[in-house]
Scaffold this active site. Structure first.
Site, mmCIF file in Angstrom:
data_model
loop_
_atom_site.group_PDB
_atom_site.id
_atom_site.type_symbol
_atom_site.label_atom_id
_atom_site.label_comp_id
_atom_site.label_asym_id
_atom_site.label_seq_id
_atom_site.Cartn_x
_atom_site.Cartn_y
_atom_site.Cartn_z
ATOM 1 N N LYS A 34 61.734 3.365 29.206
ATOM 2 C CA LYS A 34 61.054 2.312 29.987
ATOM 3 C C LYS A 34 60.956 2.729 31.451
ATOM 4 O O LYS A 34 59.891 2.656 32.063
ATOM 5 C CB LYS A 34 61.824 1.004 29.878
ATOM 6 C CG LYS A 34 61.483 -0.028 30.960
ATOM 7 C CD LYS A 34 62.269 -1.300 30.847
ATOM 8 C CE LYS A 34 63.568 -1.288 31.567
ATOM 9 N NZ LYS A 34 63.560 -1.608 33.005
ATOM 10 N N ASN A 35 62.085 3.207 32.012
ATOM 11 C CA ASN A 35 62.136 3.475 33.450
ATOM 12 C C ASN A 35 61.439 4.760 33.846
ATOM 13 O O ASN A 35 61.374 5.102 35.022
ATOM 14 C CB ASN A 35 63.595 3.473 33.929
ATOM 15 C CG ASN A 35 64.170 2.067 33.882
ATOM 16 O OD1 ASN A 35 63.429 1.090 33.713
ATOM 17 N ND2 ASN A 35 65.476 1.947 33.972
ATOM 18 N N ARG A 104 59.234 -6.242 39.039
ATOM 19 C CA ARG A 104 59.686 -5.495 40.228
ATOM 20 C C ARG A 104 59.058 -4.094 40.269
ATOM 21 O O ARG A 104 58.738 -3.567 41.295
ATOM 22 C CB ARG A 104 61.199 -5.331 40.241
ATOM 23 C CG ARG A 104 61.983 -6.599 40.358
ATOM 24 C CD ARG A 104 63.434 -6.293 40.650
ATOM 25 N NE ARG A 104 63.632 -6.046 42.077
ATOM 26 C CZ ARG A 104 63.623 -4.865 42.651
ATOM 27 N NH1 ARG A 104 63.412 -3.805 41.950
ATOM 28 N NH2 ARG A 104 63.796 -4.728 43.945
ATOM 29 N N CYS A 128 66.981 -9.826 42.207
ATOM 30 C CA CYS A 128 67.094 -10.365 40.855
ATOM 31 C C CYS A 128 68.563 -10.740 40.670
ATOM 32 O O CYS A 128 69.377 -10.650 41.591
ATOM 33 C CB CYS A 128 66.637 -9.336 39.832
ATOM 34 S SG CYS A 128 67.720 -7.918 39.738
ATOM 35 N N ARG A 133 68.395 -5.874 45.763
ATOM 36 C CA ARG A 133 67.394 -4.850 45.434
ATOM 37 C C ARG A 133 66.396 -4.627 46.577
ATOM 38 O O ARG A 133 65.178 -4.765 46.419
ATOM 39 C CB ARG A 133 66.651 -5.187 44.144
ATOM 40 C CG ARG A 133 67.427 -5.793 43.018
ATOM 41 C CD ARG A 133 68.000 -4.874 41.958
ATOM 42 N NE ARG A 133 67.237 -3.810 41.445
ATOM 43 C CZ ARG A 133 66.674 -3.767 40.239
ATOM 44 N NH1 ARG A 133 66.701 -4.827 39.472
ATOM 45 N NH2 ARG A 133 66.058 -2.694 39.819
ATOM 46 N N ASP A 319 73.343 0.899 34.068
ATOM 47 C CA ASP A 319 72.639 0.135 33.027
ATOM 48 C C ASP A 319 73.408 0.106 31.715
ATOM 49 O O ASP A 319 73.049 -0.660 30.817
ATOM 50 C CB ASP A 319 71.237 0.720 32.797
ATOM 51 C CG ASP A 319 70.365 0.546 34.031
ATOM 52 O OD1 ASP A 319 69.343 1.240 34.134
ATOM 53 O OD2 ASP A 319 70.731 -0.268 34.906
ATOM 54 N N ILE A 341 76.976 0.215 41.913
ATOM 55 C CA ILE A 341 75.550 0.297 42.224
ATOM 56 C C ILE A 341 74.981 -1.052 42.636
ATOM 57 O O ILE A 341 74.263 -1.147 43.634
ATOM 58 C CB ILE A 341 74.757 0.858 41.015
ATOM 59 C CG1 ILE A 341 75.316 2.227 40.609
ATOM 60 C CG2 ILE A 341 73.264 0.915 41.324
ATOM 61 C CD1 ILE A 341 75.133 3.324 41.653
ATOM 62 N N ARG A 411 62.201 -6.945 27.456
ATOM 63 C CA ARG A 411 61.652 -6.165 28.569
ATOM 64 C C ARG A 411 62.022 -4.692 28.429
ATOM 65 O O ARG A 411 61.302 -3.818 28.892
ATOM 66 C CB ARG A 411 62.198 -6.669 29.911
ATOM 67 C CG ARG A 411 61.700 -8.025 30.358
ATOM 68 C CD ARG A 411 62.196 -8.336 31.760
ATOM 69 N NE ARG A 411 62.032 -7.169 32.600
ATOM 70 C CZ ARG A 411 62.959 -6.749 33.479
ATOM 71 N NH1 ARG A 411 64.073 -7.407 33.636
ATOM 72 N NH2 ARG A 411 62.743 -5.681 34.200
HETATM 73 C C1 EPZ Z 1 66.019 1.802 38.880
HETATM 74 O O1 EPZ Z 1 65.945 0.671 39.729
HETATM 75 C C2 EPZ Z 1 65.961 1.253 37.460
HETATM 76 N N1 EPZ Z 1 64.713 0.518 37.259
HETATM 77 C C3 EPZ Z 1 67.157 0.306 37.224
HETATM 78 O O2 EPZ Z 1 67.119 -0.084 35.855
HETATM 79 C C4 EPZ Z 1 68.449 1.093 37.466
HETATM 80 O O3 EPZ Z 1 69.545 0.202 37.332
HETATM 81 C C5 EPZ Z 1 68.437 1.678 38.873
HETATM 82 O O4 EPZ Z 1 67.257 2.513 39.051
HETATM 83 C C6 EPZ Z 1 69.668 2.527 39.157
HETATM 84 O O5 EPZ Z 1 69.764 3.553 38.207
HETATM 85 C C7 EPZ Z 1 63.557 1.210 37.108
HETATM 86 O O6 EPZ Z 1 63.528 2.437 37.168
HETATM 87 C C8 EPZ Z 1 62.316 0.397 36.855
HETATM 88 P P1 EPZ Z 1 67.684 1.941 43.106
HETATM 89 P P2 EPZ Z 1 65.724 0.851 41.333
HETATM 90 O O7 EPZ Z 1 66.638 1.829 44.145
HETATM 91 O O8 EPZ Z 1 64.807 1.977 41.603
HETATM 92 C C9 EPZ Z 1 70.297 -0.077 46.489
HETATM 93 C C10 EPZ Z 1 67.242 -1.551 34.021
HETATM 94 O O9 EPZ Z 1 68.133 -2.283 33.560
HETATM 95 N N2 EPZ Z 1 69.176 0.176 47.395
HETATM 96 O O10 EPZ Z 1 68.233 3.291 42.739
HETATM 97 O O11 EPZ Z 1 65.419 -0.487 41.891
HETATM 98 C C11 EPZ Z 1 69.934 -1.171 45.500
HETATM 99 O O12 EPZ Z 1 70.131 -2.448 46.076
HETATM 100 C C12 EPZ Z 1 66.999 -1.493 35.520
HETATM 101 O O13 EPZ Z 1 66.495 -0.809 33.334
HETATM 102 C C13 EPZ Z 1 69.351 -0.071 48.750
HETATM 103 O O14 EPZ Z 1 70.433 -0.477 49.168
HETATM 104 O O15 EPZ Z 1 67.222 1.262 41.746
HETATM 105 C C14 EPZ Z 1 70.886 -0.928 44.370
HETATM 106 O O16 EPZ Z 1 72.120 -1.539 44.689
HETATM 107 C C15 EPZ Z 1 67.971 -2.392 36.287
HETATM 108 N N3 EPZ Z 1 68.307 0.132 49.596
HETATM 109 C C16 EPZ Z 1 71.034 0.607 44.372
HETATM 110 O O17 EPZ Z 1 70.564 1.058 45.658
HETATM 111 C C17 EPZ Z 1 67.087 0.565 49.152
HETATM 112 O O18 EPZ Z 1 66.172 0.730 49.965
HETATM 113 C C18 EPZ Z 1 70.217 1.290 43.304
HETATM 114 O O19 EPZ Z 1 68.862 0.957 43.532
HETATM 115 C C19 EPZ Z 1 66.920 0.807 47.759
HETATM 116 C C20 EPZ Z 1 67.973 0.596 46.903
#
Ligand code: EPZ
Length: 431
Positions: A34-35, A104, A128, A133, A319, A341, A411
């Site tokens: 999915k991701n 998102r 969320c 996020r 995840d 995370i 989803r």
């Molecule tokens: C991706 O989300 C995945 N979603 C998430 O999967 C996954 O949990 C996550 O990566 C981490 O592996 C998709 O790919 C669609 P991040 P993403 O930006 O890109 C913080 C699922 O269940 N952060 O790496 O949104 C953020 O708040 C979903 O399939 C900042 O602080 O993840 C989070 O705590 C859930 N500032 C952490 O980093 C920023 O500018 C990871 O976020 C950006 C992120």
């Protein structure tokens, strides 16, 4: 027809009825990731030629992303597990608010729209249940590439100044290895003039999958999958045909389903090296793991408690934290699970406690005292992965559980109950 008792309890919600004490056996096939599929779909905005994606999972998030791209004028042809996308007649760079607000991942459109058209207007993706996020790193990266980015009334507006409408390469260092920020910057930089480097980049397989497809389209990217990625901007990208990588999180969910029911399963169409940290933890808690080229066989022994801390890839994936906690609730001894995370990814604890689990939450850690057997209960998943965790707990519990939250589950998992029932699960999807 729902009975009076059900109606009296309020609105009937679609749910699973899961008969516990399941013994599973056989082979389970993993779908496409999915991701990865979600971000590869948005990469079609970078070319006017056809992108054919194969091994696309049939999920509500994929359908939602398709509707967003269609609304912008992308031509879309869908057949089971494959998608053809063509952005030749792109109408606008502002996907409709009502479609974007529910997904998102739609924010992934901002990078390619900016890189290709020099402008984009995307609603700010809200937080969320698992956390705020933010998209600070995404916006910082786009600004470093020369974009003007403003956030007003919940909408992110980005544009490239000057007549050329071309971003310019830059040296970018991320504050945190954000998956989305790395992917957004990658897609904005591939058509920029000059060289871009991303340091402290996310190393997830999905980032590598995106870079591989972009290179197949004619981009010049090196280092993806490691901490520093280099992109040399090119003039144009072409169409291509591309296979989405297997979903490592779905694969991990099936591995944990085998472990929690003490069953032997073979998980097929998977890349074992995408799951090294998960396989190690399964071995540490007492499972034997046999690896072939694209399959993993798990043979559980007595399950003992282990400690888990979620980390960016290649560390233990956030995840799979909730599904693995369901397993540890039935392990011998004490386990400590620490979520590094997200700030709020412990909602499944209360639901596991309803099934008899002995868990104490302290900040972003949970201390789990394993018990011999969970007991069935009506439970609700609050997000995609906590709902998956409740399904796994239901498979192992004594009695029949009712699991709500299928809107979240669908989803990210294609027909989870069909796949689990094909290896001996007894799960009924009820309206
Ligand atoms: C991706 O989300 C995945 N979603 C998430 O999967 C996954 O949990 C996550 O990566 C981490 O592996 C998709 O790919 C669609 P991040 P993403 O930006 O890109 C913080 C699922 O269940 N952060 O790496 O949104 C953020 O708040 C979903 O399939 C900042 O602080 O993840 C989070 O705590 C859930 N500032 C952490 O980093 C920023 O500018 C990871 O976020 C950006 C992120």
């Amino acid at each position: 027809m729902p009975n009076a008792a059900t109606i009296s309890k309020g609105i009937l919600k679609p749910h699973f009825e899961i008969k516990g004490l399941s013994n599973l056996s056989g082979d389970v096939e993993v779908s496409g990731a999915k991701n990865s599929a979600l971000v590869l779909m948005t990469a079609s905005l970078l070319t006017e030629e056809v992108i054919s994606l194969n091994n696309v999972p049939e999920l509500t998030d994929i359908k939602g992303m398709g509707e967003i791209l269609l609304a912008m004028g992308v031509e879309l042809r869908q057949s089971p597990s494959s998608l053809e996308l063509c952005a030749k007649n792109l109408k606008n760079s502002e996907p409709p608010y009502e479609l974007v607000n529910g997904l998102r991942a739609s924010f992934f459109c901002i990078g390619p729209l900016l890189g290709k058209l020099g402008q984009a207007k995307i609603p700010l993706p809200g937080g969320c249940r698992i956390g705020a996020r933010p998209v600070i790193e995404h916006i910082k990266g786009l600004k470093a590439l020369g974009a003007i980015v403003t956030v007003e009334h919940g909408v992110v507006s980005a544009s490239v100044p000057g007549t050329a409408k071309k971003l310019r390469g830059s040296a970018i260092v991320l504050d945190c290895p954000s998956v989305g920020a790395t992917e957004t910057i990658l897609m904005a930089a591939v058509l920029a003039s000059g060289k871009t480097t991303i340091e402290n980049a996310a190393q997830e397989p999905e980032v590598q999958d995106l870079a591989n497809m972009l290179n197949k389209m004619g981009a010049s990217i090196s280092g993806a999958g490691g901490p520093t990625i280099t992109i040399n901007g090119v003039e144009k990208l072409n169409g291509c045909s591309y296979n989405v990588i297997p979903d490592r999180i779905e694969a991990g969910t099936f591995l944990i389903a085998a472990a929690i029911t003490r069953s032997t399963l073979r998980i097929k169409s998977v890349f074992p090296d995408h799951l090294s940290s998960v396989l190690q933890k399964l071995r540490d808690c007492g499972c034997a793991i046999e690896i072939d080229e694209d399959s993993i066989t798990i043979i559980p022994g007595d399950i003992n408690g282990v400690d888990i801390t979620t980390q960016p890839f290649p560390g233990f994936p956030t995840d799979l934290q909730a599904p693995f906690m369901a397993l540890l609730a039935t392990a011998k001894g004490t386990s400590v699970v620490t979520e590094k995370i997200y700030e709020n990814r412990m909602q499944h604890v209360a639901e596991l406690q309803r099934m008899g689990a002995s868990i104490r939450v302290q900040g972003n850690s949970a201390v789990i005292e394993g018990i011999p057997q969970l007991s069935a209960a009506p439970v609700t998943g609050g997000d995609l992965r906590s709902t998956a965790a409740m399904v796994l707990a239901g498979l192992a519990a004594k009695g029949t559980s009712k699991v709500e939250g299928l809107n979240h589950l669908d989803r990210g998992y294609a027909e989870l109950e069909v796949k689990l029932n094909s290896v001996g699960g007894q799960i009924q999807r009820l309206p």
